[in-house]
Design an enzyme around this catalytic site. Structure first.
Site, PDB file in Angstrom:
ATOM      1  N   ILE A 171       0.879  -1.176   0.000  1.00 55.94           N
ATOM      2  CA  ILE A 171       0.000   0.000   0.000  1.00 55.94           C
ATOM      3  C   ILE A 171       0.911   1.218   0.000  1.00 55.94           C
ATOM      4  O   ILE A 171       1.783   1.341   0.865  1.00 55.94           O
ATOM      5  CB  ILE A 171      -0.936   0.035   1.215  1.00 55.94           C
ATOM      6  CG1 ILE A 171      -1.923  -1.137   1.155  1.00 55.94           C
ATOM      7  CG2 ILE A 171      -1.681   1.378   1.252  1.00 55.94           C
ATOM      8  CD1 ILE A 171      -3.024  -1.089   2.188  1.00 55.94           C
ATOM      9  N   GLU A 281      -0.253  12.350   7.945  1.00 62.59           N
ATOM     10  CA  GLU A 281       0.352  11.029   7.996  1.00 62.59           C
ATOM     11  C   GLU A 281       0.115  10.265   9.295  1.00 62.59           C
ATOM     12  O   GLU A 281      -0.525  10.756  10.237  1.00 62.59           O
ATOM     13  CB  GLU A 281       1.863  11.120   7.726  1.00 62.59           C
ATOM     14  CG  GLU A 281       2.265  10.655   6.318  1.00 62.59           C
ATOM     15  CD  GLU A 281       1.877   9.220   5.988  1.00 62.59           C
ATOM     16  OE1 GLU A 281       2.010   8.823   4.821  1.00 62.59           O
ATOM     17  OE2 GLU A 281       1.416   8.472   6.877  1.00 62.59           O
ATOM     18  N   LYS A 393      14.378  -4.214   7.208  1.00 61.41           N
ATOM     19  CA  LYS A 393      13.283  -3.373   6.708  1.00 61.41           C
ATOM     20  C   LYS A 393      12.074  -3.447   7.654  1.00 61.41           C
ATOM     21  O   LYS A 393      11.400  -2.455   7.910  1.00 61.41           O
ATOM     22  CB  LYS A 393      12.895  -3.824   5.307  1.00 61.41           C
ATOM     23  CG  LYS A 393      11.721  -3.108   4.714  1.00 61.41           C
ATOM     24  CD  LYS A 393      11.520  -3.557   3.277  1.00 61.41           C
ATOM     25  CE  LYS A 393      10.184  -3.147   2.749  1.00 61.41           C
ATOM     26  NZ  LYS A 393       9.071  -3.734   3.532  1.00 61.41           N
TER      27      LYS A 393
HETATM   28  C1  JSH Z   1      -1.932   0.174   5.640  1.00 58.18           C
HETATM   29  C2  JSH Z   1      -1.155   1.337   5.059  1.00 58.18           C
HETATM   30  C3  JSH Z   1       0.216   1.135   4.774  1.00 58.18           C
HETATM   31  C4  JSH Z   1       0.971   2.215   4.239  1.00 58.18           C
HETATM   32  C5  JSH Z   1       0.352   3.446   3.927  1.00 58.18           C
HETATM   33  C6  JSH Z   1      -1.019   3.666   4.251  1.00 58.18           C
HETATM   34  C7  JSH Z   1      -1.772   2.594   4.801  1.00 58.18           C
HETATM   35  C8  JSH Z   1      -3.243   2.716   5.131  1.00 58.18           C
HETATM   36  C9  JSH Z   1      -1.507   5.110   3.943  1.00 58.18           C
HETATM   37  C10 JSH Z   1      -2.809   5.527   4.576  1.00 58.18           C
HETATM   38  C11 JSH Z   1      -1.618   5.283   2.433  1.00 58.18           C
HETATM   39  C12 JSH Z   1      -0.440   6.057   4.527  1.00 58.18           C
HETATM   40  C13 JSH Z   1       0.972   5.780   4.033  1.00 58.18           C
HETATM   41  C14 JSH Z   1       2.037   5.619   5.136  1.00 58.18           C
HETATM   42  C15 JSH Z   1       3.237   5.234   4.249  1.00 58.18           C
HETATM   43  C16 JSH Z   1       4.398   4.533   4.924  1.00 58.18           C
HETATM   44  C17 JSH Z   1       5.650   4.648   4.311  1.00 58.18           C
HETATM   45  C18 JSH Z   1       6.723   3.905   4.858  1.00 58.18           C
HETATM   46  C19 JSH Z   1       6.535   3.091   5.999  1.00 58.18           C
HETATM   47  C20 JSH Z   1       5.271   3.019   6.604  1.00 58.18           C
HETATM   48  C21 JSH Z   1       4.196   3.748   6.059  1.00 58.18           C
HETATM   49  C22 JSH Z   1       2.569   4.353   3.127  1.00 58.18           C
HETATM   50  C23 JSH Z   1       2.958   4.953   1.808  1.00 58.18           C
HETATM   51  O1  JSH Z   1       2.355   5.910   1.356  1.00 58.18           O
HETATM   52  N1  JSH Z   1       4.107   4.493   1.216  1.00 58.18           N
HETATM   53  C24 JSH Z   1       4.718   3.319   1.606  1.00 58.18           C
HETATM   54  O2  JSH Z   1       5.755   2.933   1.056  1.00 58.18           O
HETATM   55  N2  JSH Z   1       4.164   2.534   2.601  1.00 58.18           N
HETATM   56  C25 JSH Z   1       3.045   2.942   3.203  1.00 58.18           C
HETATM   57  N3  JSH Z   1       2.359   2.064   3.987  1.00 58.18           N
HETATM   58  C26 JSH Z   1       3.088   0.920   4.597  1.00 58.18           C
HETATM   59  C27 JSH Z   1       3.369  -0.236   3.623  1.00 58.18           C
HETATM   60  O3  JSH Z   1       2.189  -0.693   3.013  1.00 58.18           O
HETATM   61  C28 JSH Z   1       4.030  -1.354   4.406  1.00 58.18           C
HETATM   62  O4  JSH Z   1       5.280  -0.871   4.874  1.00 58.18           O
HETATM   63  C29 JSH Z   1       4.234  -2.600   3.553  1.00 58.18           C
HETATM   64  O5  JSH Z   1       5.030  -3.528   4.258  1.00 58.18           O
HETATM   65  C30 JSH Z   1       4.930  -2.253   2.246  1.00 58.18           C
HETATM   66  O6  JSH Z   1       4.984  -3.457   1.460  1.00 58.18           O
HETATM   67  P1  JSH Z   1       6.407  -4.070   1.056  1.00 58.18           P
HETATM   68  O7  JSH Z   1       6.962  -4.626   2.342  1.00 58.18           O
HETATM   69  O8  JSH Z   1       7.224  -2.952   0.491  1.00 58.18           O
HETATM   70  O9  JSH Z   1       6.044  -5.143   0.056  1.00 58.18           O
HETATM   71  N4  JSH Z   1       1.115   4.502   3.335  1.00 58.18           N
END
Ligand code: JSH
Ligand code: K
Ligand code: MN
Length: 500
Positions: A171, A281, A393
Site C-alpha cells: 500500500i 500522515e 526493513k
Molecule cells: C496500511 C497502510 C500502509 C501504508 C500506507 C497507508 C496505509 C493505510 C496510507 C494511509 C496510504 C499512509 C501511508 C504511510 C506510508 C508509509 C511509508 C513507509 C513506511 C510506513 C508507512 C505508506 C505509503 O504511502 N508508502 C509506503 O511505502 N508505505 C506505506 N504504507 C506501509 C506499507 O504498506 C508497508 O510498509 C508494507 O510492508 C509495504 O509493502 P512491502 O513490504 O514494500 O512489500 N502509506
C-alpha cells in the site's frame, strides 16, 4: 457462484460488518471535500461503526461510494478487534495475538500461486483514454493541510520486477494530479521503490495496477513487510490454503484480484515527477513544508464493479482511536519483527506496537525462564536485538524497542509503561543506535535536531538485572498477583453483596 467469505471478498466483508451491526449506511449526501474524511476521522477516534457513504456529492456513473475506517477498532467494546480479524477469517473474539499468529501461519510453507480467471466483477465497467477524468471523480480531500485529493490510501499497489520473477503487493499513497495522472510516494526501502529502481535501470516506465476494494486478507499481506522477493499473492494463497483468483489488466500484463471494486492501471514514469503531499500522515502530523517530488502515475484504464463501486479510504492521524496506519502497519511489522527474533533463536513470545506510542515503539515480550538459559545480560541481549531489528526493513518504522518480561502483556499499554517507568534506569538501561536507517516520517527525524535519515533509535531494557538469571524477587502489588487464590475467589464471590 456463491459469494466467497468476507476475508476473500470486499463486498462480503462490508455485508459482514453490517451483520455485526458495525457499519453505518449513510444515505444523506456527503461532500468528499473534507466532510467524508472528518466523519471517518471522528469514527476512528470514537471507535464508532464504519461509515459507508452511499451518496457522495459528485459521484456519477457508479463511481463511487466510499467506505471509511475499514481497519478501525470495532464499535463493540466486547470485541474491539472484530473488524480487524474479519479481514483474515478469524472469529469475532480473536485477539491481536491470534491476528499476528494467523498472519505468520504461512511462514515456511510453500506459496500457492494465484489462478488466472477470464473475467470478474472488476471488469463490469471499463474507462479508457478520453473517458478518464480523475478530476471529475469524487476523490476525497482527507485533511485541510493535504496537498491534493488522495484517491489511493487503501488500495493494493501492484508492480512486477522487470525479470517477472517477483510481483509485489503493497500500500502506497497517491493523489490526483490532473485528468489522467496521479503522483504517489515511492520511498526506500519499500519494495515498490526497489522494483521502481530496477525499471529505471531498464529505461522503461514501470507498469502498475492499484486494486481498490481488494480481498481484505490481501490488503493485510500488502501492508505486511514480507521478505524481499516474496510475491504477496502467493503468501496469501498459502494463508488461505487456496489460490487467489486474478484477472489480467486491460493495458499491461499485471494481474489484479477479480472481485476488486475499482482497478486503476497504467505506468509509473521513470522520468517525470511532481510535487506530492503534504499528507496527514500516520504519526498525527502534516508538515506544511513537506516538499516531496515523487513519480507520476500515468493512468491508462479504470475498470470497476457495477452496483456503485466502493472506494475504501484511510484517514491517518493521531491514534487516539487507531486507524489503519496503526492497526495494520504497526501490527504487521510487529509480526515480522517477532518472526525475525524467533528465527534468530531469541526467547521472544510476542511483539506489539502500542497505539499510545503512535506505533513508533514496539514492546518485545521475552520468556524469562528461557532467557536464563542464554546466560546473558541486558547490554549484550539488547544490543543483539537492536542489531537485528534496526538493520532490517521490518524494523524501519520502529524507533524504540522495549524489552519486557512475560509478566507483561505487550498488548496492554498499562503493563508496558509500568515496566518501562519502573525498571528501565535512565542513563544505564537504554542502548542507542545512531548508525541505522531511520524512519524519516517520524517528526523528530524529519523536523528534529539531528540527521534525518539515520539514527534516533534505542533499545530500552525493562528487565531488572536479576530477571536475566532467576525468578523475580518481588510480588507485584495488584489484585491479580497480591493475594492468594482463596482470598481472590472470596472477594469476587462477595463483590456484589458489598455493593461495590
Ligand atoms: C496500511 C497502510 C500502509 C501504508 C500506507 C497507508 C496505509 C493505510 C496510507 C494511509 C496510504 C499512509 C501511508 C504511510 C506510508 C508509509 C511509508 C513507509 C513506511 C510506513 C508507512 C505508506 C505509503 O504511502 N508508502 C509506503 O511505502 N508505505 C506505506 N504504507 C506501509 C506499507 O504498506 C508497508 O510498509 C508494507 O510492508 C509495504 O509493502 P512491502 O513490504 O514494500 O512489500 N502509506
Ligand atoms: K507487502
Ligand atoms: Mn513485499
Amino acid at each position: 457462484t456463491s459469494t466467497p467469505p468476507p476475508h476473500l471478498d470486499f463486498r462480503a466483508f462490508v455485508d459482514a460488518l453490517r451483520s455485526d451491526d458495525d457499519l453505518a449506511d449513510i444515505n444523506a449526501e456527503v461532500d468528499p471535500n473534507l466532510e467524508v474524511a472528518a466523519v471517518t476521522r471522528r469514527a476512528y477516534e470514537l471507535q464508532s461503526k464504519a461509515p459507508l457513504f452511499h451518496n457522495i456529492k459528485g459521484a456519477h456513473d457508479g463511481l463511487f461510494r466510499i467506505l471509511g475506517a475499514s481497519g478501525g477498532l470495532s464499535s463493540d467494546p466486547q470485541f474491539p478487534y472484530r473488524r480487524l480479524v474479519r479481514h483474515v477469517g478469524l472469529s469475532p473474539n480473536a485477539s491481536l495475538g491470534d491476528f499476528i499468529d494467523k498472519m505468520l501461519s504461512a511462514k515456511g510453507k510453500p506459496g500457492i500461486p494465484p489462478v488466472h480467471v477470464e473475467t470478474g466483477p472488476c471488469k463490469e465497467n471499463k474507462l479508457f483514454g478520453n473517458d478518464i477524468d480523475l478530476t471529475k471523480l469524487p476523490a476525497p480531500l482527507l485533511n485541510k493541510a493535504d496537498g491534493g485529493n488522495y484517491i489511493q490510501t487503501m488500495g493494493i499497489n501492484i508492480v512486477q520486477h522487470p525479470t517477472k520473477a517477483w510481483v509485489n503487493w503493497s500500500i502506497a499513497r497517491a493523489m490526483v494530479l490532473d485528468k489522467t495522472r496521479m503522483v504517489g510516494l515511492i520511498m526506500k526501502p519499500q519494495h515498490i521503490a526497489r522494483i521502481y529502481a530496477q525499471w529505471m535501470e531498464s529505461g522503461k516506465d514501470m507498469p502498475f495496477a492499484i486494486a481498490l476494494g481488494a480481498p481484505p486478507i490481501a490488503v493485510m499481506a500488502s501492508s505486511m513487510p514480507l521478505p524481499e522477493g516474496v510475491t504477496e499473492s502467493e503468501y496469501v494463497g498459502a494463508l488461505c490454503g487456496e489460490p487467489l483468483e486474478l484477472v489480467k489488466c486491460e493495458t499491461n500484463d499485471l494481474y489484479v484480484p477479480a472481485r476488486s471494486e475499482i482497478v486503476i492501471e497504467g505506468t509509473v514514469s521513470i522520468t517525470e515527477r511532481a510535487k506530492e503531499g503534504p499528507f496527514g500522515e500516520m504519526h498525527g502530523y502534516s508538515f506544511l513544508d513537506e516538499e516531496l517530488m515523487e513519480p507520476i502515475y500515468n493512468v491508462a484504464a479504470i475498470t470497476y464493479r457495477s452496483g456503485n463501486a466502493i472506494l475504501p479510504i484511510s484517514v491517518p492521524g493521531r491514534a487516539t482511536g487507531p486507524d489503519e496506519t496503526h492497526t495494520l502497519i504497526g501490527t504487521l511489522a510487529s509480526a515480522e519483527i517477532r518472526q525475525l527474533l524467533q528465527e534468530n533463536g531469541l526467547p521472544v513470545l510476542n511483539v506489539f506496537t502500542p497505539y499510545e506510542t503512535q506505533v513508533i515503539w514496539a514492546a518485545v515480550q521475552v520468556d524469562r525462564k528461557k532467557l536464563w538459559e542464554l546466560e546473558t545480560n541486558a547490554e549484550e541481549f539488547c544490543r543483539k536485538i537492536g542489531q537485528l531489528v534496526f538493520r532490517r526493513k521490518c524494523g524501519m518504522q520502529i524507533h524504540r524497542l522495549l524489552i519486557v518480561g512475560d509478566d507483561i502483556d505487550p498488548f496492554n499499554f498499562k503493563d508496558v509503561i509500568w515496566s518501562y517507568a519502573s525498571r528501565c534506569r535512565p542513563g544505564m538501561d537504554e542502548y542507542h543506535f545512531e548508525d541505522v536507517a531511520a524512519y524519516p516520517l517520524v517528526p523528530y527525524m524529519s523536523h528534529g535536531p539531528g540527521a534525518k535519515l539515520t539514527g534516533g533509535k534505542v533499545v530500552a531494557n525493562c528487565l531488572l538485572p536479576h530477571e536475566y538469571k532467576q525468578e523475580q524477587m518481588w510480588v507485584t502489588c495488584d489484585f491479580e498477583n497480591g493475594y492468594p487464590e482463596e482470598i481472590k475467589e472470596r472477594v469476587l464471590r462477595r463483590w456484589s453483596d458489598f455493593g461495590l
